[in-house]
Enzyme design. Structure first.
Site, PDB file in Angstrom:
ATOM      1  N   ARG A  20       9.083  -8.246 -10.170  1.00  0.00           N
ATOM      2  CA  ARG A  20       9.984  -7.595  -9.213  1.00  0.00           C
ATOM      3  C   ARG A  20      10.292  -8.528  -8.037  1.00  0.00           C
ATOM      4  NH1 ARG A  20       8.496  -1.451  -8.090  1.00  0.00           N
ATOM      5  NH2 ARG A  20       6.967  -2.185  -6.608  1.00  0.00           N
ATOM      6  N   LYS A  67       0.756 -16.661  -5.543  1.00  0.00           N
ATOM      7  CA  LYS A  67      -0.709 -16.540  -5.565  1.00  0.00           C
ATOM      8  C   LYS A  67      -1.034 -15.218  -6.256  1.00  0.00           C
ATOM      9  CE  LYS A  67      -3.973 -14.751  -3.683  1.00  0.00           C
ATOM     10  NZ  LYS A  67      -4.918 -14.042  -4.574  1.00  0.00           N
ATOM     11  N   ALA A  83      -3.375 -12.233  -8.028  1.00  0.00           N
ATOM     12  CA  ALA A  83      -4.657 -11.617  -7.663  1.00  0.00           C
ATOM     13  C   ALA A  83      -5.804 -12.316  -8.387  1.00  0.00           C
ATOM     14  CB  ALA A  83      -4.631 -10.136  -8.029  1.00  0.00           C
ATOM     15  N   GLU A  84      -6.944 -12.375  -7.732  1.00  0.00           N
ATOM     16  CA  GLU A  84      -8.108 -13.077  -8.285  1.00  0.00           C
ATOM     17  C   GLU A  84      -8.570 -12.445  -9.603  1.00  0.00           C
ATOM     18  OE1 GLU A  84      -7.226 -12.356  -4.787  1.00  0.00           O
ATOM     19  OE2 GLU A  84      -9.154 -11.326  -4.760  1.00  0.00           O
ATOM     20  N   GLU A 108       4.503  -4.414   0.584  1.00  0.00           N
ATOM     21  CA  GLU A 108       4.332  -3.154  -0.147  1.00  0.00           C
ATOM     22  C   GLU A 108       2.848  -2.828  -0.089  1.00  0.00           C
ATOM     23  OE1 GLU A 108       6.892  -1.632  -0.998  1.00  0.00           O
ATOM     24  OE2 GLU A 108       8.394  -3.226  -1.124  1.00  0.00           O
ATOM     25  N   CYS A 138      -0.370   2.477  -6.199  1.00  0.00           N
ATOM     26  CA  CYS A 138      -0.235   2.838  -4.779  1.00  0.00           C
ATOM     27  C   CYS A 138       0.680   4.037  -4.587  1.00  0.00           C
ATOM     28  CB  CYS A 138       0.168   1.642  -3.938  1.00  0.00           C
ATOM     29  SG  CYS A 138       1.548   0.773  -4.579  1.00  0.00           S
ATOM     30  N   GLU A 169      -7.311   6.213   0.581  1.00  0.00           N
ATOM     31  CA  GLU A 169      -6.529   6.003  -0.634  1.00  0.00           C
ATOM     32  C   GLU A 169      -7.538   5.968  -1.789  1.00  0.00           C
ATOM     33  OE1 GLU A 169      -4.212   2.379  -0.787  1.00  0.00           O
ATOM     34  OE2 GLU A 169      -2.916   3.210  -2.338  1.00  0.00           O
TER      35      GLU A 169
HETATM   36  C1  SIN Z   1       5.263   0.906  -9.303  1.00  0.00           C
HETATM   37  O1  SIN Z   1       5.085   2.065  -9.656  1.00  0.00           O
HETATM   38  O2  SIN Z   1       6.372   0.354  -9.374  1.00  0.00           O
HETATM   39  C2  SIN Z   1       4.145   0.116  -8.742  1.00  0.00           C
HETATM   40  C3  SIN Z   1       3.151   0.961  -8.128  1.00  0.00           C
HETATM   41  C4  SIN Z   1       2.117   0.164  -7.408  1.00  0.00           C
HETATM   42  O3  SIN Z   1       2.423  -0.886  -6.830  1.00  0.00           O
HETATM   43  O4  SIN Z   1       0.975   0.593  -7.393  1.00  0.00           O
END
Ligand code: SIN
Length: 479
Positions: free
Chosen positions: A160, A175, A177-178, A253, A287, A383
């Protein structure tokens, strides 16, 4: 499994080791080591930025049609290699294979979308108030983009960002994610194979121990003009303040705290599947996942019993590579232990366990349903990022809107109602960037993804996604 993995960093068109040696990537389903991956240092990052800066001098002048053609090739390559890519995602993230394949298709959609949008980066003519001037705007790429991507959608979030950046004419330093660098590297190899020029995409994986050093190098470089990050609010806040020194454009984001409200007129035949999809997609590790369920007292008991029944019949926990599994392990020990602790605390605070809540072996966590939750309880204030649904009861619209907005985060929000006036009132009142009305699967290349408040700034996907990687220049002509 004999799949050949790409494990080196990619800088200036060269696959190479990192100055920090290597770090291990593990399969969360078994705990077994999958590979040793190049561990990049700040010096590697600086070289990647240099390579991206050099490549930018040429890439920025490619025509939109040339860039679009390359983006279509990347889309085709993603689709042609879907099965292998999906297996890599599942191995390093634990995501069930069907969902991993879906993620690859979702990633391809961004390349198609931004190949189309690349050709629509219009400027404007502005009517002048004086006869001696003509005024126009044009869009230009901002320069080198730093892309920091998450483990929960390790290829889709890279896609994206990357598709938009390339379409706009930016070059990139990524970069990953680990926990999930292997899919980023496999994807980069495909990009190289379809002809993305050297230096246009650079990838600098690093271990958790080096994250701060690598992140700081990306933030501090005056050559990097835009930084895009998907991940936690805490890390986003750090990046935001650090990027202030070089006045970068930022696209963030960050974490969500999505309310899911069931009003008295809701159709439970829609709300239950909506709840299942939102809460349990990617084992709750999204998320935009429903974080807090608010159910009107008139529907509470029915909603709880139908959700519990759906969990019993539809969810199967296990190794992501195994047939029929739709709930994989959590990504790592830290996330697992955090969830275990939060559930224990919430139960100690008075919540009732309807399903799950007990521990399983390894990094697995059972789909869990808790009722009698109040806004003051631990899970309602955090969260969750796991397969745990918490249910709160409410009486009035006013009360529930207030409760749902009582959070610093504002990414997504969902509600189920068939009262047209209420639909407009609540959609407008929710303090979030995205609202699902009688629907929870909203993510798509055509629509703007992004939050408000502590959930971030900027939009990804959609026609707005290009704005993050381009700047608007005003040109005034004296005539
Ligand atoms: C998404 O639904 O497009 C991504 C959701 C996220 O970043 O957790």
């Amino acid at each position: 499994m004999s799949q050949k993995l790409v494990t080196e960093a990619y800088v200036g068109g060269v696959w190479r080791g990192g100055r920090g040696g290597t770090f291990a990537v593990y399969d969360p389903a078994t705990g077994a080591e999958i590979a040793q991956v190049a561990d990049c240092s700040s010096q590697d990052v600086e070289e990647a930025i240099e390579a991206a800066s050099e490549a930018y001098l040429i890439w920025r002048h490619t025509s939109v049609k040339e860039r679009a053609a390359l983006l279509y090739k990347i889309r085709d390559s993603l689709l042609a290699n879907k099965d292998n890519l999906a297996t890599t995602i599942t191995r390093e993230s634990g995501k069930p294979l069907g969902q991993s394949a879906g993620e690859v298709g979702f990633s391809a959609s961004f390349f198609e979308w931004f190949a189309e949008e690349a050709r629509r980066q219009y400027g404007e003519t502005i009517p002048s108030s004086v006869a001696s001037k003509r005024m126009v705007t044009i869009r230009q790429p901002v320069g080198v983009a730093a892309l920091i991507t998450p483990w929960n959608f390790p290829i889709a979030m890279m896609a994206r960002k990357l598709a938009a950046a390339l379409a706009a004419g930016c070059t990139c330093v990524i970069k990953p994610a680990e926990d999930t660098p292997l899919i980023a590297l496999a994807f980069t190899k495909l990009c190289e194979d379809v002809g993305v020029p050297a230096g246009v995409i650079n990838v600098v994986p690093c271990s958790r121990e080096r994250v701060l050093e690598v992140g700081a190098a990306l933030c501090d470089s005056p050559q990097v003009q835009v930084l895009s990050f998907t991940g936690s609010t805490a890390v986003g806040q750090w990046l935001y303040s650090r990027c202030g020194l070089t006045v970068k454009k930022l696209s963030l984001e960050l974490g969500g705290d999505a309310p899911f409200i069931v009003f008295p007129t809701a159709n439970l035949d829609l709300a239950i599947p909506g709840a299942m999809a939102s809460k349990f997609r990617n084992t709750g590790q999204t998320c935009v996942s429903a974080n807090r369920f608010f159910v009107h007292e008139s529907l509470h008991d029915e909603f709880v019993s139908r959700l519990a029944a759906a969990m019993d019949t539809e969810l199967k926990v296990g190794r992501g590579l195994d047939t029929g599994v739709n709930q994989g392990p959590l990504i790592n020990q830290r996330q697992h232990d955090r969830l275990v602790k939060m559930v224990k605390e919430t139960v100690a605070e008075g919540a009732q366990v309807v399903r799950g809540g007990t521990s399983m072996s390894g990094l697995y966590y059972p789909p869990t349903l808790l009722t009698g939750v109040t806004p003051a309880m631990t899970l309602a204030k955090n969260e969750i990022f796991g397969p745990v649904a918490i249910i709160m009861k409410f009486k009035t619209e006013e009360e529930v809107v207030k409760l749902s907005n009582h959070t610093r985060r504002g990414l997504a929000g969902y509600f189920y109602s068939n009262d047209v006036s209420q639909v407009w009132r609540v959609a407008e009142a929710m303090e979030v960037g995205m609202v699902g009305v009688n629907e929870t699967l909203m993510s798509t290349c055509e629509a703007p993804f992004g939050g408000v408040k502590y959930s971030g700034i900027g939009k990804e996907g959609s026609k707005y996604g290009l704005d993050e990687y381009s700047s608007l220049k005003y040109i005034c002509f004296g005539v």
